[in-house]
Scaffold this active site. Structure first.
Site, PDB file in Angstrom:
ATOM      1  N   ASP A 160     -56.280 -41.552 -26.669  1.00 60.02           N
ATOM      2  CA  ASP A 160     -56.181 -42.897 -27.229  1.00 60.02           C
ATOM      3  C   ASP A 160     -54.881 -43.025 -28.026  1.00 60.02           C
ATOM      4  OD1 ASP A 160     -58.624 -44.956 -29.053  1.00 60.02           O
ATOM      5  OD2 ASP A 160     -56.585 -45.369 -28.390  1.00 60.02           O
ATOM      6  N   GLU A 201     -61.183 -52.677 -26.305  1.00 55.58           N
ATOM      7  CA  GLU A 201     -62.181 -52.585 -27.378  1.00 55.58           C
ATOM      8  C   GLU A 201     -61.984 -53.678 -28.420  1.00 55.58           C
ATOM      9  OE1 GLU A 201     -61.184 -48.506 -28.589  1.00 55.58           O
ATOM     10  OE2 GLU A 201     -60.792 -49.309 -30.574  1.00 55.58           O
ATOM     11  N   ARG A 238     -62.109 -36.678 -24.706  1.00 54.91           N
ATOM     12  CA  ARG A 238     -60.909 -37.300 -25.259  1.00 54.91           C
ATOM     13  C   ARG A 238     -60.294 -36.323 -26.251  1.00 54.91           C
ATOM     14  NH1 ARG A 238     -60.756 -42.356 -29.460  1.00 54.91           N
ATOM     15  NH2 ARG A 238     -60.842 -40.639 -30.973  1.00 54.91           N
ATOM     16  N   ARG A 268     -62.566 -51.989 -21.718  1.00 56.11           N
ATOM     17  CA  ARG A 268     -63.333 -51.283 -22.756  1.00 56.11           C
ATOM     18  C   ARG A 268     -64.123 -52.196 -23.678  1.00 56.11           C
ATOM     19  NH1 ARG A 268     -63.581 -46.724 -24.507  1.00 56.11           N
ATOM     20  NH2 ARG A 268     -62.965 -46.994 -26.683  1.00 56.11           N
ATOM     21  N   GLU A 285     -68.047 -44.199 -23.761  1.00 53.17           N
ATOM     22  CA  GLU A 285     -67.668 -43.443 -24.970  1.00 53.17           C
ATOM     23  C   GLU A 285     -68.916 -43.104 -25.754  1.00 53.17           C
ATOM     24  OE1 GLU A 285     -64.973 -45.498 -27.512  1.00 53.17           O
ATOM     25  OE2 GLU A 285     -64.702 -43.809 -28.854  1.00 53.17           O
ATOM     26  N   TYR A 294     -54.665 -41.133 -36.454  1.00 56.23           N
ATOM     27  CA  TYR A 294     -55.880 -41.698 -35.878  1.00 56.23           C
ATOM     28  C   TYR A 294     -56.638 -40.640 -35.074  1.00 56.23           C
ATOM     29  CZ  TYR A 294     -59.159 -43.317 -32.698  1.00 56.23           C
ATOM     30  OH  TYR A 294     -60.329 -43.394 -32.014  1.00 56.23           O
ATOM     31  N   HIS A 344     -53.927 -45.710 -29.412  1.00 53.71           N
ATOM     32  CA  HIS A 344     -54.372 -46.590 -30.501  1.00 53.71           C
ATOM     33  C   HIS A 344     -53.343 -47.644 -30.901  1.00 53.71           C
ATOM     34  CE1 HIS A 344     -57.181 -47.384 -33.895  1.00 53.71           C
ATOM     35  NE2 HIS A 344     -58.019 -46.900 -33.014  1.00 53.71           N
ATOM     36  N   GLU A 382     -55.446 -44.681 -23.373  1.00 54.64           N
ATOM     37  CA  GLU A 382     -56.106 -45.861 -23.960  1.00 54.64           C
ATOM     38  C   GLU A 382     -55.209 -46.578 -24.956  1.00 54.64           C
ATOM     39  OE1 GLU A 382     -59.922 -44.922 -25.534  1.00 54.64           O
ATOM     40  OE2 GLU A 382     -59.867 -46.562 -26.949  1.00 54.64           O
ATOM     41  N   TRP A 434     -52.476 -49.792 -36.895  1.00 55.02           N
ATOM     42  CA  TRP A 434     -53.257 -48.564 -37.138  1.00 55.02           C
ATOM     43  C   TRP A 434     -53.989 -48.137 -35.892  1.00 55.02           C
ATOM     44  CZ3 TRP A 434     -58.631 -47.811 -36.907  1.00 55.02           C
ATOM     45  CH2 TRP A 434     -58.987 -46.486 -37.214  1.00 55.02           C
TER      46      TRP A 434
HETATM   47  C1  CS2 Z   1     -61.315 -45.986 -31.284  1.00 53.06           C
HETATM   48  C2  CS2 Z   1     -62.235 -46.393 -32.386  1.00 53.06           C
HETATM   49  O1  CS2 Z   1     -63.234 -45.115 -30.282  1.00 53.06           O
HETATM   50  C3  CS2 Z   1     -62.099 -45.536 -30.076  1.00 53.06           C
HETATM   51  O2  CS2 Z   1     -61.546 -45.593 -28.966  1.00 53.06           O
HETATM   52  O3  CS2 Z   1     -60.323 -46.875 -30.939  1.00 53.06           O
HETATM   53  O4  CS2 Z   1     -62.484 -45.253 -33.134  1.00 53.06           O
HETATM   54  C4  CS2 Z   1     -61.734 -47.482 -33.306  1.00 53.06           C
HETATM   55  O5  CS2 Z   1     -60.645 -46.976 -34.059  1.00 53.06           O
HETATM   56  C5  CS2 Z   1     -62.859 -47.908 -34.227  1.00 53.06           C
HETATM   57  O6  CS2 Z   1     -63.941 -48.335 -33.439  1.00 53.06           O
HETATM   58  C6  CS2 Z   1     -62.423 -49.013 -35.159  1.00 53.06           C
HETATM   59  O7  CS2 Z   1     -63.511 -49.432 -35.944  1.00 53.06           O
HETATM   60 MG    MG Z   2     -59.843 -46.735 -28.881  1.00 53.06          MG
END
Ligand code: CS2
Ligand code: MG
Length: 405
Positions: A213, A265, A149, A286, A342, A161, A215, A239, A405
């Site tokens: 990502d 996630e 990634r 995810r 991941e 991020y 995000h 992602e 975020w």
């Molecule tokens: C992220 C994470 O790993 C990822 O794909 O989206 O780092 C996420 O920001 C954190 O798990 C939040 O606690």
């Molecule tokens: Mg993520």
């Protein structure tokens, strides 16, 4: 009933970052562990477990995983949500750990055995600028990774991020009484990010899986535009392009681009992703055991996804403890529709608190052959790292308005 749960203990520890772990003990001397970590809201889950769940577990038959899951899910009345489902997840993982230990086999054998030889993982290349990211990708490829990634700082923005100060570990939560604030410009991001993928493919070619990502930060149209623009760079997945709760947004994205989409996630039950899967609006789901109700419920989601050609891509950031990662690996190696796992490596400190049998080898993780999950928590060592309040950052647009975020 042969045996019963005689002790249910919540352990909160902070070896570099906070983790919430549940340990169950049975009358015939078996113990099992489950991860209940919710990044930035850890004590909410610890309290939910300690004050409401643990007293109900003592005396229950540890063999009855399904009944216990339904008892905690339906019995809450206030169903779903990250806190409730993290707490149920911790119980579910610990009970599967016990059941597999009693059977004398690694959990994946109880889940139907191996469907593959190993679990392909992806690493996190990131940098302050594109050359730094390119060097990081080279390091991962040299280390045998077949999936990477990439995240990069965006010119003109302070913190972005996925870009960490310390090269190897990325931990977004920061200790303190208030969240850190960062600023964001989608325009600056959309202008810049395609050049990252172009540079990566130019230098490293197309012989590995490239991921990114976004995000949760784009609108559906912005995500559709980005997905279309980067099709030539053949990403394995883009992602979280948009906030995951807006499931109709993915219909717009899918109408305009064939860049594969990975989401989930932040989901905590099958109902969060049922339409995304059944309408094939995403390509990878995810969810992860700690946030989505444990081994039992993630297995249910993965098998539902398999009906629609959607593969798994379980979340595996540093805020998932080694207990959750171990549970994910037992699912990964046994599911028919595994996609990718991941793998954000934990710190040495964390690995000492959570001794485990999974191991990394040439781009793949293996859950190990220990009976159960193959992971434990060293409570004495854990006690040396008391909880420290930490928040995930918040994000504002350049005009000061709140963003994702
Ligand atoms: C992220 C994470 O790993 C990822 O794909 O989206 O780092 C996420 O920001 C954190 O798990 C939040 O606690
Ligand atoms: Mg993520």
């Amino acid at each position: 009933m042969t045996d019963s749960i005689i002790n249910a203990k919540v352990i909160v520890t902070c070896p570099g970052r906070n983790f919430v772990t549940l340990r169950l003990e049975t009358s015939d001397g078996l113990t099992g562990v489950g991860d209940g970590t919710l990044n930035g809201r850890e004590l909410a889950v610890a309290t939910y477990l300690q004050d409401y769940i643990c007293p109900l577990l003592v005396g229950r038959d540890p063999e009855q995983i399904n009944d216990t899951w339904q008892y905690l899910y339906r019995g809450a009345y206030w169903r779903r949500g990250p806190v409730t489902m993290c707490a149920i997840a911790a119980v579910d993982m610990a009970l599967w750990d016990i059941k597999a230990k009693r059977a004398g086999m690694p959990l994946y054998q109880l889940l139907g055995g191996r469907a593959r030889n190993g679990v392909m993982v992806y690493g996190h290349a990131n940098g302050r600028d594109i050359p730094q990211v390119l060097d990081e990708v080279a390091a991962y490829l040299d280390h045998g990774y077949q999936a990477v990634r990439v995240q990069v700082a965006i010119p003109g923005l302070d913190a972005v991020y996925g870009v960490s100060e310390n090269r190897t570990f990325y931990e977004p939560a920061t200790v303190g009484e208030r969240p850190q604030e960062s600023t964001w410009s989608t325009e600056a991001y959309l202008r810049f990010i395609p050049s990252l993928f172009e540079a990566v493919r130019e230098r490293h070619g197309f012989g590995f899986r490239l991921l990114h990502d976004a995000h949760h930060r784009l609108t559906p149209t912005e995500a559709a535009k980005l997905g279309k623009r980067i099709e030539d760079y053949d990403l394995f997945w883009l992602e979280d392009p948009t906030p995951a709760e807006d499931q109709d947004a993915f219909r717009i994205i899918k109408q305009h681009t064939v860049t594969p989409i990975a989401v989930g996630e932040v989901f905590n039950t099958i109902w969060d992703c049922q339409r995304l899967i059944s309408e094939r609006l995403i390509d990878f789901i995810r969810v992860t055991p700690v946030h989505a109700g444990g081994v039992s419920h993630v297995k249910r989601i993965a098998e539902y996804a398999d009906l629609y050609g959607v593969r798994t891509g379980f979340h595996g950031a540093t805020d998932m403890s080694p207990v959750c990662l171990a549970a994910a690996l037992h699912l990964d190696i046994s599911l028919p529709n595994f996609g990718l796992q991941e793998y954000m490596t934990h710190t040495e400190q964390t690995n000492e608190v959570f001794p485990h049998s999974y191991r990394f080898e040439n781009g793949f993780l293996h859950p190990g052959e220990e009976p159960g999950l193959g992971v434990d928590i060293d409570e004495k060592l854990a006690a040396r790292y008391p909880y420290r309040k930490a928040y995930l950052p918040v994000n504002r647009l350049l005009d000061g308005s709140m963003h994702n975020w």
